[in-house]
Design a protein around this motif. Structure first.
Motif, PDB file in Angstrom:
ATOM      1  N   ARG A  28       0.837  -1.209   0.000  1.00 40.32           N
ATOM      2  CA  ARG A  28       0.000   0.000   0.000  1.00 40.32           C
ATOM      3  C   ARG A  28       0.868   1.254   0.000  1.00 40.32           C
ATOM      4  O   ARG A  28       0.569   2.241  -0.676  1.00 40.32           O
ATOM      5  N   GLY A  29       1.945   1.197   0.785  1.00 43.25           N
ATOM      6  CA  GLY A  29       2.842   2.344   0.866  1.00 43.25           C
ATOM      7  C   GLY A  29       2.386   3.351   1.902  1.00 43.25           C
ATOM      8  O   GLY A  29       1.212   3.364   2.319  1.00 43.25           O
ATOM      9  N   ALA A  30       3.309   4.182   2.328  1.00 36.83           N
ATOM     10  CA  ALA A  30       3.014   5.240   3.293  1.00 36.83           C
ATOM     11  C   ALA A  30       4.013   6.370   3.101  1.00 36.83           C
ATOM     12  O   ALA A  30       5.113   6.160   2.594  1.00 36.83           O
ATOM     13  N   HIS A  31       3.600   7.545   3.489  1.00 35.47           N
ATOM     14  CA  HIS A  31       4.518   8.680   3.483  1.00 35.47           C
ATOM     15  C   HIS A  31       5.411   8.544   4.718  1.00 35.47           C
ATOM     16  O   HIS A  31       4.918   8.546   5.848  1.00 35.47           O
ATOM     17  N   SER A  32       6.697   8.460   4.507  1.00 34.06           N
ATOM     18  CA  SER A  32       7.607   8.273   5.637  1.00 34.06           C
ATOM     19  C   SER A  32       8.885   9.067   5.418  1.00 34.06           C
ATOM     20  O   SER A  32       9.836   8.577   4.813  1.00 34.06           O
ATOM     21  N   PRO A  33       8.908  10.313   5.886  1.00 33.40           N
ATOM     22  CA  PRO A  33      10.119  11.129   5.776  1.00 33.40           C
ATOM     23  C   PRO A  33      11.292  10.466   6.491  1.00 33.40           C
ATOM     24  O   PRO A  33      11.113   9.591   7.346  1.00 33.40           O
ATOM     25  N   ALA A  34      12.486  10.889   6.125  1.00 32.59           N
ATOM     26  CA  ALA A  34      13.679  10.349   6.788  1.00 32.59           C
ATOM     27  C   ALA A  34      13.585  10.605   8.283  1.00 32.59           C
ATOM     28  O   ALA A  34      13.093  11.652   8.732  1.00 32.59           O
ATOM     29  N   ARG A  35      14.075   9.638   9.046  1.00 28.06           N
ATOM     30  CA  ARG A  35      14.002   9.786  10.495  1.00 28.06           C
ATOM     31  C   ARG A  35      14.845  10.973  10.961  1.00 28.06           C
ATOM     32  O   ARG A  35      15.858  11.317  10.366  1.00 28.06           O
ATOM     33  N   HIS A  36      14.400  11.594  12.033  1.00 29.41           N
ATOM     34  CA  HIS A  36      15.106  12.733  12.609  1.00 29.41           C
ATOM     35  C   HIS A  36      16.065  12.232  13.686  1.00 29.41           C
ATOM     36  O   HIS A  36      15.673  11.479  14.571  1.00 29.41           O
ATOM     37  N   HIS A  37      17.314  12.681  13.626  1.00 31.79           N
ATOM     38  CA  HIS A  37      18.306  12.366  14.653  1.00 31.79           C
ATOM     39  C   HIS A  37      18.626  13.660  15.399  1.00 31.79           C
ATOM     40  O   HIS A  37      19.016  14.652  14.781  1.00 31.79           O
ATOM     41  N   HIS A  38      18.482  13.654  16.699  1.00 36.92           N
ATOM     42  CA  HIS A  38      18.798  14.831  17.499  1.00 36.92           C
ATOM     43  C   HIS A  38      19.697  14.428  18.663  1.00 36.92           C
ATOM     44  O   HIS A  38      19.353  13.522  19.436  1.00 36.92           O
ATOM     45  N   THR A  39      20.840  15.074  18.789  1.00 34.05           N
ATOM     46  CA  THR A  39      21.761  14.796  19.886  1.00 34.05           C
ATOM     47  C   THR A  39      21.274  15.502  21.139  1.00 34.05           C
ATOM     48  O   THR A  39      21.163  16.739  21.171  1.00 34.05           O
ATOM     49  N   VAL A  40      21.008  14.727  22.165  1.00 36.72           N
ATOM     50  CA  VAL A  40      20.536  15.275  23.433  1.00 36.72           C
ATOM     51  C   VAL A  40      21.713  15.620  24.339  1.00 36.72           C
ATOM     52  O   VAL A  40      21.759  16.677  24.962  1.00 36.72           O
ATOM     53  N   ASP A  41      22.673  14.690  24.402  1.00 38.55           N
ATOM     54  CA  ASP A  41      23.865  14.888  25.236  1.00 38.55           C
ATOM     55  C   ASP A  41      25.059  14.298  24.499  1.00 38.55           C
ATOM     56  O   ASP A  41      25.253  13.080  24.494  1.00 38.55           O
ATOM     57  N   LEU A  50      13.126  10.487  15.914  1.00 35.84           N
ATOM     58  CA  LEU A  50      11.709  10.662  15.603  1.00 35.84           C
ATOM     59  C   LEU A  50      11.449  10.022  14.249  1.00 35.84           C
ATOM     60  O   LEU A  50      12.123  10.328  13.267  1.00 35.84           O
ATOM     61  N   MET A  51      10.446   9.137  14.184  1.00 38.91           N
ATOM     62  CA  MET A  51      10.140   8.425  12.942  1.00 38.91           C
ATOM     63  C   MET A  51       8.663   8.595  12.610  1.00 38.91           C
ATOM     64  O   MET A  51       7.820   7.835  13.082  1.00 38.91           O
ATOM     65  N   PRO A  52       8.328   9.581  11.768  1.00 41.86           N
ATOM     66  CA  PRO A  52       6.927   9.821  11.401  1.00 41.86           C
ATOM     67  C   PRO A  52       6.521   9.045  10.154  1.00 41.86           C
ATOM     68  O   PRO A  52       7.349   8.728   9.297  1.00 41.86           O
ATOM     69  N   ALA A  53       5.240   8.738  10.057  1.00 46.08           N
ATOM     70  CA  ALA A  53       4.687   8.101   8.854  1.00 46.08           C
ATOM     71  C   ALA A  53       3.180   8.303   8.855  1.00 46.08           C
ATOM     72  O   ALA A  53       2.564   8.433   9.922  1.00 46.08           O
ATOM     73  N   TRP A  54       2.591   8.320   7.650  1.00 50.24           N
ATOM     74  CA  TRP A  54       1.134   8.394   7.577  1.00 50.24           C
ATOM     75  C   TRP A  54       0.641   7.775   6.279  1.00 50.24           C
ATOM     76  O   TRP A  54       1.346   7.731   5.279  1.00 50.24           O
ATOM     77  N   SER A  55      -0.558   7.243   6.349  1.00 46.71           N
ATOM     78  CA  SER A  55      -1.228   6.679   5.175  1.00 46.71           C
ATOM     79  C   SER A  55      -2.529   7.432   4.987  1.00 46.71           C
ATOM     80  O   SER A  55      -3.291   7.622   5.943  1.00 46.71           O
ATOM     81  N   HIS A  56      -2.795   7.884   3.772  1.00 49.72           N
ATOM     82  CA  HIS A  56      -3.946   8.742   3.486  1.00 49.72           C
ATOM     83  C   HIS A  56      -5.253   8.056   3.883  1.00 49.72           C
ATOM     84  O   HIS A  56      -5.523   6.913   3.521  1.00 49.72           O
ATOM     85  N   GLY A  57      -6.034   8.764   4.675  1.00 53.16           N
ATOM     86  CA  GLY A  57      -7.348   8.273   5.052  1.00 53.16           C
ATOM     87  C   GLY A  57      -7.350   7.231   6.138  1.00 53.16           C
ATOM     88  O   GLY A  57      -8.408   6.716   6.512  1.00 53.16           O
ATOM     89  N   GLU A  58      -6.155   6.900   6.681  1.00 52.09           N
ATOM     90  CA  GLU A  58      -6.105   5.853   7.706  1.00 52.09           C
ATOM     91  C   GLU A  58      -5.461   6.375   8.989  1.00 52.09           C
ATOM     92  O   GLU A  58      -6.153   6.861   9.875  1.00 52.09           O
ATOM     93  N   PHE A  59      -4.148   6.251   9.083  1.00 50.87           N
ATOM     94  CA  PHE A  59      -3.475   6.584  10.329  1.00 50.87           C
ATOM     95  C   PHE A  59      -2.253   7.463  10.079  1.00 50.87           C
ATOM     96  O   PHE A  59      -1.648   7.436   9.002  1.00 50.87           O
ATOM     97  N   VAL A  60      -1.905   8.210  11.104  1.00 49.19           N
ATOM     98  CA  VAL A  60      -0.632   8.933  11.142  1.00 49.19           C
ATOM     99  C   VAL A  60       0.028   8.576  12.476  1.00 49.19           C
ATOM    100  O   VAL A  60      -0.656   8.461  13.507  1.00 49.19           O
ATOM    101  N   GLY A  61       1.326   8.344  12.451  1.00 43.22           N
ATOM    102  CA  GLY A  61       1.997   7.942  13.673  1.00 43.22           C
ATOM    103  C   GLY A  61       3.414   8.470  13.741  1.00 43.22           C
ATOM    104  O   GLY A  61       4.036   8.786  12.725  1.00 43.22           O
ATOM    105  N   VAL A  62       3.907   8.549  14.970  1.00 42.76           N
ATOM    106  CA  VAL A  62       5.292   8.952  15.204  1.00 42.76           C
ATOM    107  C   VAL A  62       5.865   8.057  16.291  1.00 42.76           C
ATOM    108  O   VAL A  62       5.252   7.894  17.353  1.00 42.76           O
TER     109      VAL A  62
END
Length: 315
Positions: A28-41, A50-62
């Protein structure tokens, strides 16, 4: 909003249901931008992913992942994660799901799904290299797709390997601890590696014709579980194009000019969609490298949510 703990997440993701859900999600496929890397320490190498993704008309998740390696000295897990699922129609938040178990099961599930296209169907001997958070699930996952008869187990700590072997024998499965990886690799139909190695643990000269090599562990360019000879001898497949940048097995030889992105036969979504046939010969050596994908996370989280709601579950 539902709050689903580790046990509830495990119960909602049996491999017999997870693999078809992953396959459907990849097709089906999903929109999934490259994961975000953030240095905390930077001093403690602490990282927020952070790993976001969404499928049209169904779900969006992070998926939110905190990686704090210094926790080992505190007697705490180095990784902690949670998955936040929402409606892609209304934006309403639906569930917070245990991210550790979701990641663990979708990771090995992705590898087994790939193996269903790339390993010989009659594969009966599995070599497990690494028995940590993901590797300890390898046998359960692979048995959902293959009629395993023998399992060979290798770990950095022999007592950990023996503990897994004892568990498998209690399940009436022939299992053995192995210390000679070269000999064990030559016996195996499928080799699955889930380690944090920074130097190759599997060498191409050990692989016999027809072997399928599954590489799970490395997720940074400085990490790798297989040498260049494995890639030269095998037909190479990846879960997503992101693997080219993130996995040392690929990034290092590409940088050295020994491998080209064009040498990759197909991605897992292409296998699932039937645009590539997968294994094409009995004697072919196949290699699959996964670094994980937000699309797979979304498929697994959707299955958890739907399963829980189907049972009338509440928070």
């Amino acid at each position: 909003m539902l709050h689903l703990d580790a046990e509830q997440t495990i119960n909602a993701l049996p491999f017999g249901e997870l693999l078809p859900a992953l396959r459907e999600g990849f097709v089906r496929g999903a929109h999934s931008p490259a994961r975000h890397h953030h240095t905390v320490d930077p001093d403690a190498d602490a990282t927020l992913l952070l790993m976001p993704a969404w499928s049209h008309g169904e779900f969006v998740g992070v998926k939110l992942v905190n990686v704090f390696p210094a926790n080992a000295a505190r007697g705490k897990p180095a990784l902690s994660s949670a998955y936040v699922l929402a409606s892609a129609v209304t934006g309403e938040h639906l569930a917070v799901i245990d991210g550790n178990e979701l990641t663990r099961r979708r990771t090995i599930g992705t590898s087994v799904l790939a193996a269903s296209y790339l390993a010989r169907p009659e594969s009966a001997t599995l070599l497990v290299v690494g028995v940590g958070h993901v590797g300890s699930l390898a046998v359960e996952a692979y048995r959902s797709a293959f009629d395993l008869r023998t399992v060979l187990v290798h770990a950095r700590t022999t007592t950990n390997a023996q503990r897994m072997v004892d568990t498998l024998r209690d399940q009436d499965l022939e299992a053995h601890v192995v210390t000679d990886l070269a000999s064990a690799a030559a016996e195996a139909d499928i080799i699955t590696c889930a380690t944090l190695a920074t130097e190759p643990v599997i060498r191409g000269e050990w692989l016999t014709p027809g072997t399928h090599l599954d590489l799970i562990g490395s997720f940074r360019p400085t990490m790798r579980e297989a040498d260049d000879a494995c890639l030269r001898r095998g037909t190479l497949f990846i879960d997503t194009p992101q693997a080219i940048k993130e996995a040392g097995e690929l990034a290092q030889p590409i940088e050295a000019g020994l491998l080209s992105p064009d040498d990759i036969a197909a991605t897992l979504p292409e296998l699932c969609a039937g645009s590539h046939p997968g294994r094409t010969a009995h004697e072919e050596i196949t290699v699959f490298k996964t670094v994980g994908s937000a699309a797979a996370d979304l498929s697994a989280a959707s299955l958890v949510y739907r399963s829980h709601r189907a049972l009338g579950g509440t928070s």
